[in-house]
Design an enzyme around this catalytic site. Structure first.
Site, PDB file in Angstrom:
ATOM      1  N   GLY A 189      40.425   3.975 -65.025  1.00 43.00           N
ATOM      2  CA  GLY A 189      40.024   2.573 -64.991  1.00 43.00           C
ATOM      3  C   GLY A 189      39.527   2.151 -66.358  1.00 43.00           C
ATOM      4  N   HIS A 224      46.482   2.181 -58.981  1.00 42.92           N
ATOM      5  CA  HIS A 224      45.445   2.802 -58.153  1.00 42.92           C
ATOM      6  C   HIS A 224      44.491   1.722 -57.642  1.00 42.92           C
ATOM      7  CE1 HIS A 224      43.067   6.356 -56.941  1.00 42.92           C
ATOM      8  NE2 HIS A 224      41.996   5.652 -57.260  1.00 42.92           N
ATOM      9  N   HIS A 226      43.399   4.289 -52.531  1.00 40.70           N
ATOM     10  CA  HIS A 226      42.350   5.292 -52.351  1.00 40.70           C
ATOM     11  C   HIS A 226      41.274   4.718 -51.437  1.00 40.70           C
ATOM     12  CE1 HIS A 226      38.989   7.794 -54.560  1.00 40.70           C
ATOM     13  NE2 HIS A 226      39.148   8.147 -53.294  1.00 40.70           N
ATOM     14  N   MET A 251      38.388  14.375 -57.038  1.00 39.75           N
ATOM     15  CA  MET A 251      37.408  13.470 -57.638  1.00 39.75           C
ATOM     16  C   MET A 251      36.638  14.217 -58.727  1.00 39.75           C
ATOM     17  SD  MET A 251      37.841  10.601 -56.150  1.00 39.75           S
ATOM     18  CE  MET A 251      36.596   9.814 -57.206  1.00 39.75           C
ATOM     19  N   ASP A 293      40.673  11.879 -60.617  1.00 42.52           N
ATOM     20  CA  ASP A 293      40.112  10.523 -60.589  1.00 42.52           C
ATOM     21  C   ASP A 293      38.630  10.528 -60.949  1.00 42.52           C
ATOM     22  OD1 ASP A 293      39.506   7.882 -60.036  1.00 42.52           O
ATOM     23  OD2 ASP A 293      39.880   8.022 -57.876  1.00 42.52           O
ATOM     24  N   GLY A 294      38.312   9.852 -62.057  1.00 47.58           N
ATOM     25  CA  GLY A 294      36.914   9.655 -62.418  1.00 47.58           C
ATOM     26  C   GLY A 294      36.582  10.134 -63.818  1.00 47.58           C
ATOM     27  N   GLY A 295      36.251   9.186 -64.686  1.00 46.50           N
ATOM     28  CA  GLY A 295      35.784   9.536 -66.024  1.00 46.50           C
ATOM     29  C   GLY A 295      36.846  10.108 -66.948  1.00 46.50           C
ATOM     30  N   MET A 351      38.003   4.720 -49.596  1.00 46.31           N
ATOM     31  CA  MET A 351      36.657   5.296 -49.530  1.00 46.31           C
ATOM     32  C   MET A 351      35.906   4.526 -48.459  1.00 46.31           C
ATOM     33  SD  MET A 351      36.201   5.684 -53.631  1.00 46.31           S
ATOM     34  CE  MET A 351      37.545   4.539 -53.948  1.00 46.31           C
ATOM     35  N   GLY A 369      32.461   5.856 -55.952  1.00 47.04           N
ATOM     36  CA  GLY A 369      31.619   4.678 -55.743  1.00 47.04           C
ATOM     37  C   GLY A 369      31.698   3.699 -56.897  1.00 47.04           C
ATOM     38  N   PHE A 370      31.796   4.221 -58.104  1.00 45.10           N
ATOM     39  CA  PHE A 370      31.768   3.327 -59.262  1.00 45.10           C
ATOM     40  C   PHE A 370      32.699   3.811 -60.367  1.00 45.10           C
ATOM     41  CE2 PHE A 370      27.760   3.134 -57.044  1.00 45.10           C
ATOM     42  CZ  PHE A 370      27.578   1.767 -56.879  1.00 45.10           C
ATOM     43  N   GLY A 371      33.224   2.854 -61.111  1.00 41.33           N
ATOM     44  CA  GLY A 371      33.979   3.191 -62.313  1.00 41.33           C
ATOM     45  C   GLY A 371      32.999   3.503 -63.434  1.00 41.33           C
ATOM     46  N   GLY A 372      33.520   4.039 -64.520  1.00 39.33           N
ATOM     47  CA  GLY A 372      32.703   4.232 -65.718  1.00 39.33           C
ATOM     48  C   GLY A 372      31.709   5.378 -65.667  1.00 39.33           C
ATOM     49  N   SER A 381      43.329   2.362 -62.447  1.00 41.83           N
ATOM     50  CA  SER A 381      42.527   1.801 -61.353  1.00 41.83           C
ATOM     51  C   SER A 381      42.177   0.354 -61.656  1.00 41.83           C
ATOM     52  CB  SER A 381      41.233   2.603 -61.192  1.00 41.83           C
ATOM     53  OG  SER A 381      40.334   1.859 -60.392  1.00 41.83           O
ATOM     54  N   MET A 441      36.484   0.339 -51.184  1.00 40.36           N
ATOM     55  CA  MET A 441      35.137   0.851 -50.885  1.00 40.36           C
ATOM     56  C   MET A 441      34.454  -0.038 -49.853  1.00 40.36           C
ATOM     57  SD  MET A 441      33.859   1.767 -54.709  1.00 40.36           S
ATOM     58  CE  MET A 441      34.925   2.593 -55.899  1.00 40.36           C
ATOM     59  N   ASP A 454      41.171   1.040 -55.511  1.00 42.88           N
ATOM     60  CA  ASP A 454      39.965   1.664 -54.960  1.00 42.88           C
ATOM     61  C   ASP A 454      39.354   0.779 -53.887  1.00 42.88           C
ATOM     62  OD1 ASP A 454      39.586   4.169 -56.384  1.00 42.88           O
ATOM     63  OD2 ASP A 454      39.394   2.942 -58.186  1.00 42.88           O
TER      64      ASP A 454
HETATM   65  C1  DX5 Z   1      35.583   5.993 -58.313  1.00 49.53           C
HETATM   66  C2  DX5 Z   1      37.011   5.536 -58.217  1.00 49.53           C
HETATM   67  C3  DX5 Z   1      37.792   5.720 -59.483  1.00 49.53           C
HETATM   68  C4  DX5 Z   1      37.205   5.067 -60.685  1.00 49.53           C
HETATM   69  C5  DX5 Z   1      37.996   5.343 -61.932  1.00 49.53           C
HETATM   70  O1  DX5 Z   1      34.999   5.917 -57.068  1.00 49.53           O
HETATM   71  O2  DX5 Z   1      37.691   6.237 -57.206  1.00 49.53           O
HETATM   72  O3  DX5 Z   1      39.146   5.354 -59.276  1.00 49.53           O
HETATM   73  O4  DX5 Z   1      37.097   3.699 -60.505  1.00 49.53           O
HETATM   74  O5  DX5 Z   1      37.399   4.637 -62.962  1.00 49.53           O
HETATM   75  P1  DX5 Z   1      36.976   5.320 -64.337  1.00 49.53           P
HETATM   76  O6  DX5 Z   1      38.253   5.747 -64.987  1.00 49.53           O
HETATM   77  O7  DX5 Z   1      36.277   4.225 -65.031  1.00 49.53           O
HETATM   78  O8  DX5 Z   1      36.084   6.484 -64.007  1.00 49.53           O
HETATM   79 ZN    ZN Z   2      39.934   6.097 -56.981  1.00 49.58          ZN
END
Ligand code: DX5
Ligand code: ZN
Length: 219
Positions: free
Chosen positions: A198, A34, A67, A138, A176-178, A69, A143-146, A9, A38, A36
């Site tokens: 990401g 990927h 993706h 998901m 996707d996510g974490g 959102m 909404g956010f990475g990390g 991402s 938003m 994202d």
């Molecule tokens: C969250 C995004 C993800 C996210 C992945 O809303 O869809 O793609 O950024 O990032 P990490 O790997 O840091 O969770």
């Molecule tokens: Zn995503």
């Protein structure tokens, strides 16, 4: 079993250098990119839109895994297709008519992705599975990475694998996510064949993208 693919991402990339970041991903062995998107409405964060995707499109020959959102998503599908998305993933909650939105993506000759939030059940898409190319599970609230990985979503992946087998379908299952080096194994074992990442890809091992992608695949 399908080959495991990594879709980094760019949310965790250096936004002042997106073009070269994408090249770095390609050189590092990413299977797709990927993106994202938003809108500050469907999710509480704002990122990038079609003009940026269009500008990045010629920086890499990898597929753009977009993706969305954003809500309402339907009227923007054309714009993302024209900008160069190869896979267009939407959330069922973001469209008034999921069937129409799926049809629209197909008409534009793009791969259809549908994403399920941690709280969204498989039932929402069971009638459309034949039309879907990719299901994005998901493992954080978008909404956010990390954010921290939610292992409870793995049950949904296992259930999808079972449905896939029973109905003889071949959609991809992306998570996707974490995702990190510890949980990628259980995600793959559950049945995911595409891992979005990401933070792990861009930040682990001092940003050694190649090493991080290889590690995610080899676990
Ligand atoms: C969250 C995004 C993800 C996210 C992945 O809303 O869809 O793609 O950024 O990032 P990490 O790997 O840091 O969770
Ligand atoms: Zn995503």
């Amino acid at each position: 079993m399908k080959n495991i693919q990594i879709s980094p991402s760019i949310l965790s990339a250096d936004f002042s250098q997106l073009g070269s970041e994408i090249k770095r991903l390609e050189e590092g062995g990413a299977d797709m990119i990927h993106v994202d998107v938003m809108d500050g409405h469907f999710v509480p964060n704002l990122t990038i839109g079609p003009p940026v995707i269009k500008a990045l499109r010629n920086q890499s020959s990898l597929k753009f895994d977009v993706h969305l959102m954003i809500s309402p998503v339907h009227k923007y599908i054309d714009a993302y297709a024209n900008a160069g998305a190869d896979i267009i993933t939407i959330h069922p909650e973001a469209t008034e008519n999921l069937e129409n939105s799926i049809k629209k993506i197909k008409e534009l000759k793009k791969k259809v992705g549908v994403s399920l939030n941690p709280g969204t059940k498989i039932d929402v898409i069971t009638n459309f599975l034949e039309q879907i190319d990719l299901i994005l599970i998901m493992s954080v609230n978008p909404g956010f990475g990390g954010q921290k990985f939610m292992p409870e979503v793995l049950t949904k992946i296992k259930d999808l694998k079972k449905i896939q087998k029973d109905k003889n379908l071949s959609f991809d299952i992306e998570i996707d996510g974490g995702i990190n080096f510890d949980n990628c194994k259980i995600a793959i074992e559950a049945g995911a064949n595409i891992l979005v990442s990401g933070t792990t890809v861009f930040k682990s091992n001092n940003g050694d993208i190649k090493k991080n992608i290889n590690l995610l695949k080899s676990k």
